[in-house]
Scaffold this motif. Structure first.
Motif, PDB file in Angstrom:
ATOM      1  N   UNK A   1      73.739  27.498  81.766  1.00 49.60           N
ATOM      2  CA  UNK A   1      73.537  27.544  80.321  1.00 49.60           C
ATOM      3  C   UNK A   1      73.518  29.016  79.914  1.00 49.60           C
ATOM      4  N   UNK A   2      74.511  29.510  79.162  1.00 47.75           N
ATOM      5  CA  UNK A   2      74.644  30.943  78.909  1.00 47.75           C
ATOM      6  C   UNK A   2      73.639  31.473  77.893  1.00 47.75           C
ATOM      7  N   UNK A   3      73.163  32.681  78.135  1.00 49.97           N
ATOM      8  CA  UNK A   3      72.276  33.390  77.203  1.00 49.97           C
ATOM      9  C   UNK A   3      72.405  34.890  77.484  1.00 49.97           C
ATOM     10  N   UNK A   4      72.969  35.641  76.540  1.00 52.90           N
ATOM     11  CA  UNK A   4      73.208  37.072  76.715  1.00 52.90           C
ATOM     12  C   UNK A   4      72.458  37.866  75.645  1.00 52.90           C
ATOM     13  N   UNK A   5      72.009  39.094  76.024  1.00 51.78           N
ATOM     14  CA  UNK A   5      71.331  40.009  75.087  1.00 51.78           C
ATOM     15  C   UNK A   5      72.003  41.364  75.213  1.00 51.78           C
ATOM     16  N   UNK A   6      72.596  41.833  74.112  1.00 56.90           N
ATOM     17  CA  UNK A   6      73.426  43.041  74.169  1.00 56.90           C
ATOM     18  C   UNK A   6      72.647  44.342  74.030  1.00 56.90           C
TER      19      UNK A   6
ATOM     20  N   UNK B   1      67.760  43.725  83.474  1.00 55.13           N
ATOM     21  CA  UNK B   1      68.597  44.922  83.619  1.00 55.13           C
ATOM     22  C   UNK B   1      70.004  44.677  83.086  1.00 55.13           C
ATOM     23  N   UNK B   2      70.501  43.491  83.271  1.00 54.62           N
ATOM     24  CA  UNK B   2      71.864  43.181  82.840  1.00 54.62           C
ATOM     25  C   UNK B   2      71.915  42.496  81.464  1.00 54.62           C
ATOM     26  N   UNK B   3      70.756  42.124  80.934  1.00 54.77           N
ATOM     27  CA  UNK B   3      70.732  41.407  79.667  1.00 54.77           C
ATOM     28  C   UNK B   3      71.311  40.015  79.774  1.00 54.77           C
ATOM     29  N   UNK B   4      71.310  39.482  80.979  1.00 51.53           N
ATOM     30  CA  UNK B   4      71.875  38.153  81.229  1.00 51.53           C
ATOM     31  C   UNK B   4      70.743  37.203  81.600  1.00 51.53           C
ATOM     32  N   UNK B   5      70.342  36.377  80.634  1.00 47.93           N
ATOM     33  CA  UNK B   5      69.235  35.446  80.843  1.00 47.93           C
ATOM     34  C   UNK B   5      69.750  34.004  80.976  1.00 47.93           C
ATOM     35  N   UNK B   6      71.000  33.869  81.432  1.00 47.10           N
ATOM     36  CA  UNK B   6      71.597  32.539  81.614  1.00 47.10           C
ATOM     37  C   UNK B   6      70.793  31.724  82.626  1.00 47.10           C
ATOM     38  N   UNK B   7      70.660  30.432  82.344  1.00 45.15           N
ATOM     39  CA  UNK B   7      69.872  29.533  83.185  1.00 45.15           C
ATOM     40  C   UNK B   7      70.796  28.690  84.050  1.00 45.15           C
TER      41      UNK B   7
ATOM     42  N   UNK C   1      64.449  34.077  69.317  1.00 44.49           N
ATOM     43  CA  UNK C   1      65.460  33.159  69.824  1.00 44.49           C
ATOM     44  C   UNK C   1      66.799  33.861  69.939  1.00 44.49           C
ATOM     45  N   UNK C   2      67.402  33.786  71.127  1.00 48.37           N
ATOM     46  CA  UNK C   2      68.702  34.396  71.348  1.00 48.37           C
ATOM     47  C   UNK C   2      69.832  33.399  71.122  1.00 48.37           C
ATOM     48  N   UNK C   3      69.670  32.195  71.630  1.00 50.44           N
ATOM     49  CA  UNK C   3      70.718  31.191  71.475  1.00 50.44           C
ATOM     50  C   UNK C   3      70.151  29.809  71.761  1.00 50.44           C
ATOM     51  N   UNK C   4      70.849  28.804  71.283  1.00 47.34           N
ATOM     52  CA  UNK C   4      70.525  27.427  71.659  1.00 47.34           C
ATOM     53  C   UNK C   4      71.784  26.798  72.233  1.00 47.34           C
ATOM     54  N   UNK C   5      71.592  26.018  73.295  1.00 47.77           N
ATOM     55  CA  UNK C   5      72.711  25.447  74.051  1.00 47.77           C
ATOM     56  C   UNK C   5      72.579  23.934  74.053  1.00 47.77           C
ATOM     57  N   UNK C   6      73.644  23.273  73.617  1.00 47.03           N
ATOM     58  CA  UNK C   6      73.706  21.809  73.679  1.00 47.03           C
ATOM     59  C   UNK C   6      74.346  21.415  75.007  1.00 47.03           C
ATOM     60  N   UNK C   7      73.557  20.817  75.912  1.00 44.35           N
ATOM     61  CA  UNK C   7      74.064  20.371  77.213  1.00 44.35           C
ATOM     62  C   UNK C   7      74.358  18.882  77.151  1.00 44.35           C
ATOM     63  N   UNK C   8      75.589  18.537  77.480  1.00 42.54           N
ATOM     64  CA  UNK C   8      75.996  17.135  77.557  1.00 42.54           C
ATOM     65  C   UNK C   8      76.359  16.807  79.002  1.00 42.54           C
ATOM     66  N   UNK C   9      75.592  15.945  79.632  1.00 45.25           N
ATOM     67  CA  UNK C   9      75.874  15.503  80.996  1.00 45.25           C
ATOM     68  C   UNK C   9      76.483  14.115  80.911  1.00 45.25           C
ATOM     69  N   UNK C  10      77.689  13.981  81.434  1.00 43.47           N
ATOM     70  CA  UNK C  10      78.414  12.721  81.316  1.00 43.47           C
ATOM     71  C   UNK C  10      78.672  12.119  82.693  1.00 43.47           C
ATOM     72  N   UNK C  11      78.833  10.814  82.713  1.00 42.70           N
ATOM     73  CA  UNK C  11      79.205  10.126  83.945  1.00 42.70           C
ATOM     74  C   UNK C  11      80.718  10.135  84.087  1.00 42.70           C
ATOM     75  N   UNK C  12      81.203  10.428  85.325  1.00 40.10           N
ATOM     76  CA  UNK C  12      82.636  10.317  85.581  1.00 40.10           C
ATOM     77  C   UNK C  12      83.078   8.859  85.418  1.00 40.10           C
ATOM     78  N   UNK C  13      82.217   7.971  85.852  1.00 41.72           N
ATOM     79  CA  UNK C  13      82.501   6.538  85.726  1.00 41.72           C
ATOM     80  C   UNK C  13      81.250   5.879  85.168  1.00 41.72           C
ATOM     81  N   UNK C  14      81.113   5.786  83.815  1.00 43.30           N
ATOM     82  CA  UNK C  14      79.874   5.307  83.206  1.00 43.30           C
ATOM     83  C   UNK C  14      79.537   3.877  83.591  1.00 43.30           C
ATOM     84  N   UNK C  15      78.252   3.529  83.400  1.00 46.75           N
ATOM     85  CA  UNK C  15      77.754   2.214  83.801  1.00 46.75           C
ATOM     86  C   UNK C  15      78.504   1.089  83.109  1.00 46.75           C
ATOM     87  N   UNK C  16      78.786   1.254  81.803  1.00 46.34           N
ATOM     88  CA  UNK C  16      79.477   0.176  81.088  1.00 46.34           C
ATOM     89  C   UNK C  16      80.867  -0.047  81.669  1.00 46.34           C
TER      90      UNK C  16
END
Length: 384
Positions: free
Chosen positions: A33-38, A87-93, A114-129
């Motif tokens: 999950x990206x988060x950068x501080x310049x 040191x690098x300003x990289x706070x990515x998780x 607040x630096x950024x907000x990240x929408x994470x979508x985790x999907x199934x390759x082959x969903x249950x339905x």
């Protein structure tokens, strides 16, 4: 066998928004999950990743070091920041082993800013339905197939006497002896699972078995065993012997024998997995006892990978001629400039789209008198 999951991250954000969307499939080893501080940071700061739909809402917290006690237990042992993040300003998780429940909005902040907000979508390759739908489709197919297929599966489940021989033998005996006292002049019929006459003492056998079967001439001993000459793997089947009264169809005794003739050394076995997300194949040209082993196609060598599967996608040129498949197709398309890419056709997840088109055609046929709807491969449904 260890399988390697290849993940493609889709990142997109507008110039007027800090929101970034990350998509990943289940089975991936990790997601970032990206988060950068310049700006330059002189003093030590507190980095906080949070999700406000959880209680506690802390996903990861670092002051002088990572604070694991404050972290929501759902993420314990699964999150990390780089060691020199400030040191690098990289706070990515980095989130390990993403799950469906990890989908949500993650907030990255330092010292309450607040630096950024990240929408994470985790999907199934082959969903249950889809799995449920596939099971239903398989059941429908099995119910609709002919009796021949059902007989094929009976070879493995029915309780019968089993005989197994190697290829190349001169003959094989299908045994049937009974101690039951039988009357004079009985009729004996051997048939295969398709009902074809294999041998009879009063009828001509099927041409597949002509001059290949033999029984004892004297049946008073109760020995109705059948000798089958020159058996091949095509003779693998369930054979039923029924003994009738001479003057009627009354059954006096009956027995079933499963004959399994092993495949010869020149046999060729191939298995193909053409999946919605990934595909692969394996083959074997010689039996294991002769030193033969399953050959599994490896993919992604040109990308430094060693995977048993490749993405189910393909690339066509501007004349719709086939160019590449799998990793090669995806890599070639991603390297194209926009002008060049617009002249090509790239398709992935097309199995689901084909099903969608088929469903639209069926609806069209049932609701319109103008005939089936026709949808082009270049329509939005198939756009690469």
């Amino acid at each position: 066998m260890e399988l390697f999951a290849v993940v493609v991250f889709l990142l997109y954000a507008s110039q007027d928004s800090l929101t970034v969307t990350v998509e990943v499939y289940t089975g991936a080893q990790s997601v970032v999950l990206p988060c950068q501080y310049s700006k330059e940071l002189v003093e030590l700061v507190t980095v906080k990743w949070s999700r406000f739909d959880l209680d506690p809402n802390i996903v990861h917290l670092r002051r002088e070091e990572d604070d694991k006690l404050a972290q929501n237990q759902l993420f314990r042992g699964r999150t990390s920041l780089i060691v020199d993040a400030q040191d690098f300003g990289d706070f990515s998780l980095t989130l390990k082993e993403p799950q469906l429940s990890d989908s949500g909005i993650y907030i990255c902040s330092i010292d309450q800013e607040m630096l950024s907000d990240v929408q994470l979508n985790v999907r199934e390759i082959f969903p249950t339905w889809a799995k449920v739908l596939l099971v239903l489709l398989v059941l429908l197919v099995l119910l609709a197939v002919s009796g021949g297929l059902l007989f094929h599966f009976r070879l493995y489940f029915i309780s019968v006497y089993k005989v197994e021989v190697d290829p190349g033998v001169e003959s094989v005996l299908l045994p049937f002896k009974t101690t039951v006292r039988l009357p004079e002049g009985v009729r004996v019929k051997w048939r295969n699972s398709s009902g074809r006459m294999v041998h009879s003492n009063d009828r001509v056998e099927h041409r597949l078995y002509r001059n290949r079967t033999k029984m004892k001439k004297k049946l008073k001993s109760g020995d109705f065993s059948l000798t089958l000459k020159n058996p091949t793997d095509r003779d693998t089947d369930i054979y039923t012997c029924i003994v009738y009264k001479r003057s009627s169809d009354e059954i006096l005794t009956k027995k079933q024998v499963l004959l399994n003739v092993k495949a010869g050394a020149d046999s060729f076995i191939i298995a193909i997995d053409f999946g919605s997300g990934y595909s692969g194949y394996a083959f074997n040209v010689r039996p294991r006892e002769e030193g033969g082993g399953t050959q599994l196609k490896r993919w992604g060598e040109e990308l430094g990978l060693d995977s048993p599967k490749t993405p189910t996608c393909f690339l066509l040129d501007e004349d719709e001629n086939f160019l590449k498949f799998g990793y090669e197709a995806k890599t070639a398309y991603n390297k194209m400039r926009r002008e060049e890419a617009e002249k090509h056709y790239f398709y992935e997840d097309f199995k689901w789209r084909i099903r969608y088109l088929v469903s639209k055609v069926k609806i069209s046929r049932s609701s319109s008198s103008l005939g089936p709807a026709v949808t082009s491969m270049n329509s939005p449904v198939f756009s690469g």
